[in-house]
Scaffold this motif. Structure first.
Motif, PDB file in Angstrom:
ATOM      1  N   THR A 135       0.821  -1.210   0.000  1.00 21.07           N
ATOM      2  CA  THR A 135       0.000   0.000   0.000  1.00 21.07           C
ATOM      3  C   THR A 135       0.856   1.260   0.000  1.00 21.07           C
ATOM      4  N   THR A 136       2.036   1.185   0.592  1.00 22.47           N
ATOM      5  CA  THR A 136       2.938   2.336   0.550  1.00 22.47           C
ATOM      6  C   THR A 136       3.314   2.645  -0.897  1.00 22.47           C
ATOM      7  N   LYS A 137       3.581   1.600  -1.669  1.00 20.87           N
ATOM      8  CA  LYS A 137       3.896   1.786  -3.091  1.00 20.87           C
ATOM      9  C   LYS A 137       2.687   2.358  -3.838  1.00 20.87           C
ATOM     10  N   ILE A 138       1.513   1.828  -3.544  1.00 17.62           N
ATOM     11  CA  ILE A 138       0.295   2.275  -4.228  1.00 17.62           C
ATOM     12  C   ILE A 138       0.010   3.738  -3.896  1.00 17.62           C
ATOM     13  N   ILE A 139       0.133   4.099  -2.621  1.00 20.03           N
ATOM     14  CA  ILE A 139      -0.127   5.484  -2.212  1.00 20.03           C
ATOM     15  C   ILE A 139       0.879   6.417  -2.883  1.00 20.03           C
ATOM     16  N   ALA A 140       2.132   6.002  -2.963  1.00 20.64           N
ATOM     17  CA  ALA A 140       3.140   6.838  -3.632  1.00 20.64           C
ATOM     18  C   ALA A 140       2.787   7.026  -5.103  1.00 20.64           C
ATOM     19  N   THR A 141       2.313   5.963  -5.740  1.00 25.71           N
ATOM     20  CA  THR A 141       1.909   6.062  -7.140  1.00 25.71           C
ATOM     21  C   THR A 141       0.712   6.991  -7.288  1.00 25.71           C
ATOM     22  N   LEU A 142      -0.268   6.853  -6.394  1.00 22.63           N
ATOM     23  CA  LEU A 142      -1.427   7.742  -6.435  1.00 22.63           C
ATOM     24  C   LEU A 142      -1.008   9.191  -6.231  1.00 22.63           C
ATOM     25  N   ASN A 150     -11.218  19.700  -8.409  1.00 21.97           N
ATOM     26  CA  ASN A 150     -10.739  19.957  -7.048  1.00 21.97           C
ATOM     27  C   ASN A 150      -9.551  19.042  -6.750  1.00 21.97           C
ATOM     28  N   ILE A 151      -8.480  19.237  -7.428  1.00 25.13           N
ATOM     29  CA  ILE A 151      -7.292  18.424  -7.224  1.00 25.13           C
ATOM     30  C   ILE A 151      -6.718  18.638  -5.825  1.00 25.13           C
ATOM     31  N   GLU A 152      -6.779  19.848  -5.330  1.00 29.78           N
ATOM     32  CA  GLU A 152      -6.271  20.126  -3.983  1.00 29.78           C
ATOM     33  C   GLU A 152      -7.036  19.300  -2.946  1.00 29.78           C
ATOM     34  N   GLY A 153      -8.331  19.202  -3.156  1.00 31.49           N
ATOM     35  CA  GLY A 153      -9.121  18.356  -2.262  1.00 31.49           C
ATOM     36  C   GLY A 153      -8.684  16.911  -2.339  1.00 31.49           C
ATOM     37  N   GLY A 154      -8.360  16.457  -3.555  1.00 26.83           N
ATOM     38  CA  GLY A 154      -7.855  15.096  -3.734  1.00 26.83           C
ATOM     39  C   GLY A 154      -6.529  14.891  -3.035  1.00 26.83           C
ATOM     40  N   LYS A 155      -5.648  15.875  -3.124  1.00 25.03           N
ATOM     41  CA  LYS A 155      -4.359  15.780  -2.430  1.00 25.03           C
ATOM     42  C   LYS A 155      -4.571  15.730  -0.922  1.00 25.03           C
ATOM     43  N   ALA A 156      -5.485  16.563  -0.427  1.00 20.53           N
ATOM     44  CA  ALA A 156      -5.768  16.571   1.014  1.00 20.53           C
ATOM     45  C   ALA A 156      -6.309  15.223   1.464  1.00 20.53           C
ATOM     46  N   ALA A 157      -7.190  14.641   0.648  1.00 21.24           N
ATOM     47  CA  ALA A 157      -7.734  13.322   0.982  1.00 21.24           C
ATOM     48  C   ALA A 157      -6.626  12.276   0.975  1.00 21.24           C
ATOM     49  N   LEU A 158      -5.718  12.343   0.030  1.00 24.86           N
ATOM     50  CA  LEU A 158      -4.599  11.403  -0.022  1.00 24.86           C
ATOM     51  C   LEU A 158      -3.717  11.549   1.213  1.00 24.86           C
ATOM     52  N   GLU A 159      -3.503  12.769   1.660  1.00 24.57           N
ATOM     53  CA  GLU A 159      -2.720  12.980   2.880  1.00 24.57           C
ATOM     54  C   GLU A 159      -3.408  12.320   4.075  1.00 24.57           C
ATOM     55  N   LYS A 160      -4.728  12.415   4.121  1.00 27.03           N
ATOM     56  CA  LYS A 160      -5.468  11.767   5.207  1.00 27.03           C
ATOM     57  C   LYS A 160      -5.313  10.256   5.138  1.00 27.03           C
ATOM     58  N   LYS A 213      -2.735   8.667   3.973  1.00 23.33           N
ATOM     59  CA  LYS A 213      -1.387   8.378   4.446  1.00 23.33           C
ATOM     60  C   LYS A 213      -1.309   8.448   5.969  1.00 23.33           C
ATOM     61  N   VAL A 214      -1.970   9.427   6.562  1.00 23.07           N
ATOM     62  CA  VAL A 214      -1.979   9.550   8.026  1.00 23.07           C
ATOM     63  C   VAL A 214      -2.662   8.339   8.651  1.00 23.07           C
ATOM     64  N   GLU A 215      -3.801   7.951   8.099  1.00 25.09           N
ATOM     65  CA  GLU A 215      -4.526   6.796   8.632  1.00 25.09           C
ATOM     66  C   GLU A 215      -3.702   5.518   8.489  1.00 25.09           C
ATOM     67  N   GLN A 216      -2.980   5.382   7.378  1.00 25.56           N
ATOM     68  CA  GLN A 216      -2.133   4.217   7.188  1.00 25.56           C
ATOM     69  C   GLN A 216      -1.027   4.179   8.235  1.00 25.56           C
ATOM     70  N   GLU A 217      -0.407   5.320   8.491  1.00 24.02           N
ATOM     71  CA  GLU A 217       0.648   5.378   9.501  1.00 24.02           C
ATOM     72  C   GLU A 217       0.102   5.080  10.896  1.00 24.02           C
ATOM     73  N   THR A 218      -1.088   5.591  11.182  1.00 22.26           N
ATOM     74  CA  THR A 218      -1.716   5.321  12.479  1.00 22.26           C
ATOM     75  C   THR A 218      -1.970   3.837  12.638  1.00 22.26           C
ATOM     76  N   LEU A 219      -2.543   3.235  11.611  1.00 25.98           N
ATOM     77  CA  LEU A 219      -2.817   1.799  11.645  1.00 25.98           C
ATOM     78  C   LEU A 219      -1.526   1.012  11.803  1.00 25.98           C
ATOM     79  N   LYS A 220      -0.498   1.378  11.067  1.00 22.57           N
ATOM     80  CA  LYS A 220       0.778   0.673  11.144  1.00 22.57           C
ATOM     81  C   LYS A 220       1.347   0.755  12.557  1.00 22.57           C
ATOM     82  N   ALA A 221       1.335   1.930  13.157  1.00 18.76           N
ATOM     83  CA  ALA A 221       1.871   2.105  14.508  1.00 18.76           C
ATOM     84  C   ALA A 221       1.097   1.263  15.520  1.00 18.76           C
ATOM     85  N   LYS A 222      -0.223   1.272  15.406  1.00 19.09           N
ATOM     86  CA  LYS A 222      -1.033   0.504  16.351  1.00 19.09           C
ATOM     87  C   LYS A 222      -0.812  -0.995  16.188  1.00 19.09           C
TER      88      LYS A 222
END
Length: 117
Positions: free
Chosen positions: A53-60, A85-95, A97-106
């Motif tokens: 998923t890290t690879k997929i998110i980077a590609t996205l 609304n590409i900026e909105g898409g970027k913001a959603a992608l950042e979210k 990534k944050v959720e993925q990191e949170t899940l990984k840490a937990k």
């Protein structure tokens, strides 16, 4: 064994993941697939998930960045910035990534406890 404090802590963490909707019942099924020969099956599968998923998110992210540049040029040409609304898409992608990191840490913390039990 159920009175083991570490096992209780693991069960509490697992339930918390379910209650917070970080994970669903498929995680329980994944854990149940562990065997004596492969006790870390769930952890290995989750690690593979994060690698992929890290690879997929980077590609996205690259695609969104590319789409943003294209959209800017299209908008300049058409003078119509409100069509995308590409900026909105970027913001959603950042979210994501944050959720993925949170899940990984937990899950990293969770699997550390499982290894100790």
């Amino acid at each position: 064994m159920e009175n083991n404090p570490l096992h209780q802590q693991i069960a509490t963490m697992r339930q918390s993941f379910l209650d917070e909707e970080i994970l669903n019942d498929q995680f329980i099924q994944l854990e149940s697939m562990a065997t004596e020969d492969d006790p870390a099956f769930a952890e290995d599968t989750v690690s593979l998930y994060f690698q992929e998923t890290t690879k997929i998110i980077a590609t996205l992210e690259e695609e969104f960045i590319g789409a943003s540049k294209v959209l800017i040029e299209v908008n300049k040409a058409r003078a119509c910035c409100d069509n995308g609304n590409i900026e909105g898409g970027k913001a959603a992608l950042e979210k994501v990534k944050v959720e993925q990191e949170t899940l990984k840490a937990k899950l990293d913390s969770y699997f550390q406890l499982v290894k100790q039990s």
